[in-house]
Motif scaffolding. Structure first.
Motif, mmCIF file in Angstrom:
data_model
loop_
_atom_site.group_PDB
_atom_site.id
_atom_site.type_symbol
_atom_site.label_atom_id
_atom_site.label_comp_id
_atom_site.label_asym_id
_atom_site.label_seq_id
_atom_site.Cartn_x
_atom_site.Cartn_y
_atom_site.Cartn_z
ATOM 1 N N UNK A 106 4.740 6.841 12.939
ATOM 2 C CA UNK A 106 3.472 6.341 12.437
ATOM 3 C C UNK A 106 3.161 7.020 11.104
ATOM 4 N N UNK A 107 2.794 6.210 10.114
ATOM 5 C CA UNK A 107 2.418 6.780 8.817
ATOM 6 C C UNK A 107 0.992 6.363 8.494
ATOM 7 N N UNK A 108 0.373 7.083 7.525
ATOM 8 C CA UNK A 108 -0.981 6.718 7.111
ATOM 9 C C UNK A 108 -0.930 6.193 5.680
ATOM 10 N N UNK A 109 -1.612 5.072 5.464
ATOM 11 C CA UNK A 109 -1.609 4.452 4.138
ATOM 12 C C UNK A 109 -2.844 4.872 3.349
ATOM 13 N N UNK A 110 -2.849 4.522 2.064
ATOM 14 C CA UNK A 110 -3.933 4.977 1.179
ATOM 15 C C UNK A 110 -5.320 4.504 1.605
ATOM 16 N N UNK A 111 -5.390 3.441 2.384
ATOM 17 C CA UNK A 111 -6.701 2.980 2.825
ATOM 18 C C UNK A 111 -7.130 3.688 4.110
ATOM 19 N N UNK A 158 5.801 2.865 -1.346
ATOM 20 C CA UNK A 158 4.845 1.762 -1.249
ATOM 21 C C UNK A 158 5.464 0.743 -0.301
ATOM 22 N N UNK A 159 4.732 0.428 0.751
ATOM 23 C CA UNK A 159 5.306 -0.500 1.732
ATOM 24 C C UNK A 159 4.485 -1.782 1.825
ATOM 25 N N UNK A 160 5.147 -2.835 2.244
ATOM 26 C CA UNK A 160 4.454 -4.113 2.447
ATOM 27 C C UNK A 160 4.113 -4.244 3.924
ATOM 28 N N UNK A 192 0.830 -1.197 0.000
ATOM 29 C CA UNK A 192 0.000 0.000 0.000
ATOM 30 C C UNK A 192 0.871 1.257 0.000
ATOM 31 N N UNK A 193 0.284 2.309 -0.591
ATOM 32 C CA UNK A 193 0.978 3.581 -0.733
ATOM 33 C C UNK A 193 0.904 4.372 0.575
ATOM 34 N N UNK A 194 2.024 4.975 0.932
ATOM 35 C CA UNK A 194 2.042 5.859 2.094
ATOM 36 C C UNK A 194 1.527 7.225 1.648
ATOM 37 N N UNK A 195 0.431 7.681 2.222
ATOM 38 C CA UNK A 195 -0.130 8.960 1.791
ATOM 39 C C UNK A 195 0.217 10.088 2.754
ATOM 40 N N UNK A 196 0.538 9.756 3.989
ATOM 41 C CA UNK A 196 0.943 10.788 4.935
ATOM 42 C C UNK A 196 2.068 10.251 5.793
ATOM 43 N N UNK A 197 3.129 11.045 5.898
ATOM 44 C CA UNK A 197 4.235 10.659 6.768
ATOM 45 C C UNK A 197 4.994 11.907 7.158
ATOM 46 N N UNK A 198 5.367 11.958 8.434
ATOM 47 C CA UNK A 198 6.200 13.081 8.853
ATOM 48 C C UNK A 198 7.592 12.858 8.281
ATOM 49 N N UNK A 199 8.293 13.953 8.007
ATOM 50 C CA UNK A 199 9.671 13.832 7.529
ATOM 51 C C UNK A 199 10.510 13.170 8.612
#
Lengths: 190, 361
Positions: A153-158, A173-175, A133-140
């Motif tokens: 913590x990151x937020x994925x496309x779902x 894109x992470x697994x 899934x694609x990472x849509x939000x992540x802090x630097x």
């Protein structure tokens, strides 16, 4: 129906228990100290949704219920119901969130998933070992990028949140292991 | 990610393992304070106690030319060696060591290598060991609470339940548990009518009971298997709901390998199991000191192992020799330290207590 033995028992398979179809939702090996070993299972009645525990003697047999696997496309979500389309019959099917479980957090509209059917009723889903899934939000990631242990913590496309190492960026894109929700690896960068 | 890798920079996780460290130190302190000797016994041994229900890890001792000298095993418990020391006259003693059991994957409660605590008291009845358990676990609870900056209390929270550790702990005999939870009149047959006692131990009888209850039974099912299946399905889940520790005692002889027969009832053994919050934490025996009976039970078990697994194991004849010299009257218990840590960490998974938990996967 095929007769199987406790050594063939697996989480997720369907067996007949007290003349009713049940799914093994959890299982544990038990050794009470003296005498033979046992398999403690949590069984979910797929007609009523009720769960119960039962401990089988090691080697005890049970009838495995034939389950059909249909490839279905996930169309959209409506309240707590997920709407799928059967790729063979093009028929639509509503599947309740409880049937899918936590995996619903990792489902993407338009993707094809394997739905388990018993007498034309959706009773579960075959989960892939990993989803990408694609990472849509992540802090630097700040300094200490190379420290392997640090997390963010990151937020994925779902919309689901996942804990990852610091080097993961928006656009990666992470697994992820959908069963545990754990980060596995970086697949590629978009 | 491996469990140990998750530790990097993770203070919360370190705290869990430091708590384990504290618990082990506190156990040691408890026994030293009570004047027990701490002993060390071998892990790699040429003989084992034959226990058909356990799978041992086997290897070979080799000479410098790499020729096999003899079969060796990893111990499944330190019991046989500690008892040799008891025969030799060590007196009250304890050991914290590793034990190994094969073919136990797929469980939240087992790890192939686990940490075991055993202690033995000379001239003591098996219920004296229960007093030790009460004192030890209360002591550990105080240490754990202090470590967390909490005020002293007899309560422990485990899996959503508040468990009151205040002694004396609830005791229930196997026969009481059988009639109360499984509705099998074990007690009547055992205590009231001695001539009928043997009846419940009759395979056909328990087979009929199990069949009537709806279990899937076969003529070849052993008495132990049926007894245990009823116990696991109908009794253990009820014990898990109790908000206090519970001690189940006086097990039928066929399910107690090294326990002494009860003098007043030849069908029962001096044995108890300790449960807290549904976790089975310890197995205590009034120790069998009769070498002839021990030899007979060993032979039966070895025979069973040969039949069931088609392997020949080397019985610890040395242990029988030791019993012949004379094991003093004593009682002892084995406690799973990893499970104790589970209790204090409030987890239902043993791997949460182990830094290197996932190496066998």
């Amino acid at each position: 129906m095929a007769k199987i033995n406790t050594s063939d028992f697996q989480k997720g398979i369907f067996i007949e228990f007290k003349s009713e179809p049940h799914q093994i939702v959890d299982m544990q090996f038990v050794n009470p100290g003296k005498g033979s070993a046992f398999v403690r299972t949590k069984l979910k009645n797929i007609k009523t949704g009720k769960s119960q525990e039962f401990t089988f003697k090691s080697g005890e047999s049970a009838l495995q219920i034939p389950i059909e696997v249909h490839e279905m496309q996930y169309l959209y979500k409506q309240n707590d119901v997920f709407v799928f389309m059967d790729n063979n019959s093009y028929e639509q099917m509503n599947i309740a969130k409880e049937t899918i479980g936590n995996f619903s957090n990792f489902m993407k509209e338009g993707e094809i998933y394997q739905i388990l059917l018993f007498e034309s009723m959706a009773v579960g889903m075959r989960y892939p070992k990993k989803v990408r899934l694609l990472v849509t939000e992540a802090e630097e990631g700040t300094k200490g990028n190379s420290v392997t242990g640090a997390k963010k913590t990151v937020i994925l496309e779902t919309g689901v949140q996942v804990t990852t190492p610091l080097f993961i960026k928006k656009g990666d894109v992470i697994a992820v292991d959908p069963e545990t929700g754990e980060y596995l690896e970086r697949a590629y960068t978009k | 990610m491996k469990a140990w890798q998750r530790l990097i920079g993770n203070k919360k996780l370190w705290d869990k393992f430091f708590l384990r460290e504290k618990i082990i130190q506190a156990i040691r302190f408890f026994f030293i304070k009570n004047k027990f000797h701490e002993v060390e016994t071998p892990l790699l041994v040429p003989w084992v106690i034959p226990e058909s229900y356990l799978d041992v890890f086997e290897t070979h001792l080799k000479d410098r030319n790499k020729r096999n000298i003899r079969k060796m095993y990893l111990t499944t418990s330190p019991e046989a060696y500690i008892k040799k020391l008891l025969v030799a006259g060590i007196g009250n003693c304890f050991e914290i060591t590793k034990s190994f059991r094969n073919s136990e994957t797929g469980s939240n409660l087992h790890n192939p290598e686990f940490t075991i605590l055993e202690w033995y008291r000379i001239d003591a009845d098996y219920f004296k060991i229960l007093r030790d358990c009460e004192n030890l676990i209360l002591h550990l609870n105080h240490i754990v609470r202090k470590n967390r900056g909490l005020s002293p209390s007899n309560y422990i929270q485990y899996q959503g339940k508040f468990i009151d550790l205040k002694p004396p702990w609830k005791k229930i005999s196997v026969s009481e548990a059988m009639s109360k939870y499984a509705k099998i009149s074990f007690a009547d047959t055992i205590y009231k009518n001695k001539s009928k006692t043997a009846d419940i131990f009759n395979n056909q009888k328990i087979l009929k009971i199990a069949e009537k209850k709806g279990y899937n039974v076969k003529e070849t099912d052993t008495w132990e298997a049926l007894f245990n299946q009823i116990f696991l399905n109908e009794i253990e889940p009820c014990l898990a709901t109790l908000e206090e520790p519970v001690v189940v005692y006086d097990y039928p002889l066929p399910v107690s390998a090294l326990a002494r027969r009860k003098p007043e009832n030849p069908y029962l053994s001096e044995r108890f199991e300790l449960y807290i919050g549904g976790l089975e934490l310890g197995d205590c025996y009034g120790e069998l000191t009769d070498y002839n009976e021990q030899k007979r039970r060993f032979r039966e078990e070895a025979e069973k192992i040969k039949l069931e697994k088609s392997i020949k194991i080397n019985i610890d004849i040395n242990f029988i020799e030791a019993l012949k010299i004379g094991l003093p009257r004593c009682s002892g218990i084995a406690v799973g330290i990893d499970r104790l840590v589970m209790l204090f960490l409030d987890t239902n998974n043993i791997s949460d207590t182990l830094i290197f938990s996932d190496m066998y996967k």
